[in-house]
Enzyme design. Structure first.
Site, mmCIF file in Angstrom:
data_model
loop_
_atom_site.group_PDB
_atom_site.id
_atom_site.type_symbol
_atom_site.label_atom_id
_atom_site.label_comp_id
_atom_site.label_asym_id
_atom_site.label_seq_id
_atom_site.Cartn_x
_atom_site.Cartn_y
_atom_site.Cartn_z
ATOM 1 N N ILE A 50 0.891 -1.160 0.000
ATOM 2 C CA ILE A 50 0.000 0.000 0.000
ATOM 3 C C ILE A 50 0.927 1.207 0.000
ATOM 4 O O ILE A 50 1.705 1.397 0.943
ATOM 5 C CB ILE A 50 -0.919 0.025 1.232
ATOM 6 C CG1 ILE A 50 -1.891 -1.157 1.202
ATOM 7 C CG2 ILE A 50 -1.691 1.342 1.306
ATOM 8 C CD1 ILE A 50 -2.757 -1.281 2.445
ATOM 9 N N GLU A 51 0.883 2.013 -1.066
ATOM 10 C CA GLU A 51 1.817 3.125 -1.217
ATOM 11 C C GLU A 51 1.077 4.414 -1.572
ATOM 12 O O GLU A 51 0.136 4.394 -2.365
ATOM 13 C CB GLU A 51 2.849 2.822 -2.302
ATOM 14 C CG GLU A 51 3.753 1.644 -1.972
ATOM 15 C CD GLU A 51 4.701 1.307 -3.104
ATOM 16 O OE1 GLU A 51 5.918 1.240 -2.842
ATOM 17 O OE2 GLU A 51 4.223 1.108 -4.242
ATOM 18 N N PHE A 52 1.553 5.506 -1.000
ATOM 19 C CA PHE A 52 1.029 6.829 -1.315
ATOM 20 C C PHE A 52 2.137 7.642 -1.962
ATOM 21 O O PHE A 52 3.212 7.816 -1.368
ATOM 22 C CB PHE A 52 0.542 7.535 -0.048
ATOM 23 C CG PHE A 52 -0.631 6.857 0.597
ATOM 24 C CD1 PHE A 52 -1.927 7.196 0.244
ATOM 25 C CD2 PHE A 52 -0.432 5.868 1.547
ATOM 26 C CE1 PHE A 52 -3.013 6.567 0.836
ATOM 27 C CE2 PHE A 52 -1.505 5.233 2.148
ATOM 28 C CZ PHE A 52 -2.800 5.577 1.781
#
Length: 239
Positions: A133-135
């Site tokens: 999960i990357e922003f």
């Protein structure tokens, strides 16, 4: 002869049981982490080295801290001109199939990444398996999901959030099972993968870093610092 054979078989069985127990002991069980204080029995801070390649910073233990608000804070800082330090927190144990949840607030700025993921690889004596999960700080109204199986990736999926993740805490999760990975935002299913699912247990990791040479993906980092990503709690439920 039968007795000798029985002894050999029994010895082999006990040996295999020992191996199985050892592997099981290395894979952690369900837990909840409120990040009210740092638990060094559960976590370790990356310190004194850089991943290189697209990572344009050095991991520093001081860039992982617990605040008076009862949260973990990862920092991106600059100790000197054009030199950058970043923060990474990771579990001591590895974890397998189950539901991984985090309540977090990513950093907002071009050229940076805030993340929550599982990882294992050659340094651990395993294939490179990872679930992400990357922003991307250049646009925190979106979240990127991805995974790698034995080093093979290219499974990126962007999901529109309908809000700016950098402005408030929200809960993000993935449910990893032998035949699927499902990603959630605030309990709502956003994406499902069903092919080439990773199998090797990995360490739970959270980091904040600035990139180099990947401007098409992250945008160009402009040197702004300090920058912070915030983590309120995380939970793992073994399935």
């Amino acid at each position: 002869m039968k007795r000798v054979l029985l002894i050999l078989v029994t010895g082999l069985f006990m040996s295999l049981c020992g191996i199985t127990s050892s592997v099981s002991a290395q894979t952690g069980g369900s837990f909840f982490e409120p990040f009210n204080s740092y638990n060094s029995g559960l976590w370790q801070k990356a310190d004194g080295y850089s991943n290189g390649d697209m990572f344009n910073c050095t991991w520093r233990a001081n860039n992982v801290s617990m605040t008076s608000l009862g949260e973990m804070r990862l920092a991106l800082t600059s100790p000197s001109y054009n030199k950058f330090d970043c923060g990474e927190n990771r579990s001591v144990q590895t974890y397998g199939y189950g539901l991984y949840e985090v309540r977090m607030k990513p950093a907002k700025n071009t050229g940076i990444v805030s993340s929550f993921f599982t990882y294992t690889g050659p340094t651990e004596g395993t294939p490179w398996d990872e679930i992400d999960i990357e922003f991307l700080g250049k646009d925190t109204t979106k979240v990127q999901f991805n995974y790698y199986t034995n080093g093979a990736g290219n499974h990126e999926k962007f999901a529109d959030l309908g809000f700016d993740a950098a402005n408030a805490y929200h809960t993000y999760a993935f449910d990893w099972q032998p035949n699927s990975i499902k990603w959630y935002v605030d309990g709502q299913l956003k994406h499902t993968a069903t092919t080439q699912i990773p199998a090797a247990p990995g360490k739970i990791m959270m980091n904040l870093w600035n990139g180099t040479g990947v401007d098409d993906w992250l945008g160009s980092y402009n040197g702004v610092n300090p920058i912070y990503a915030h983590y309120d709690w995380m939970r793992y439920r073994k399935k």
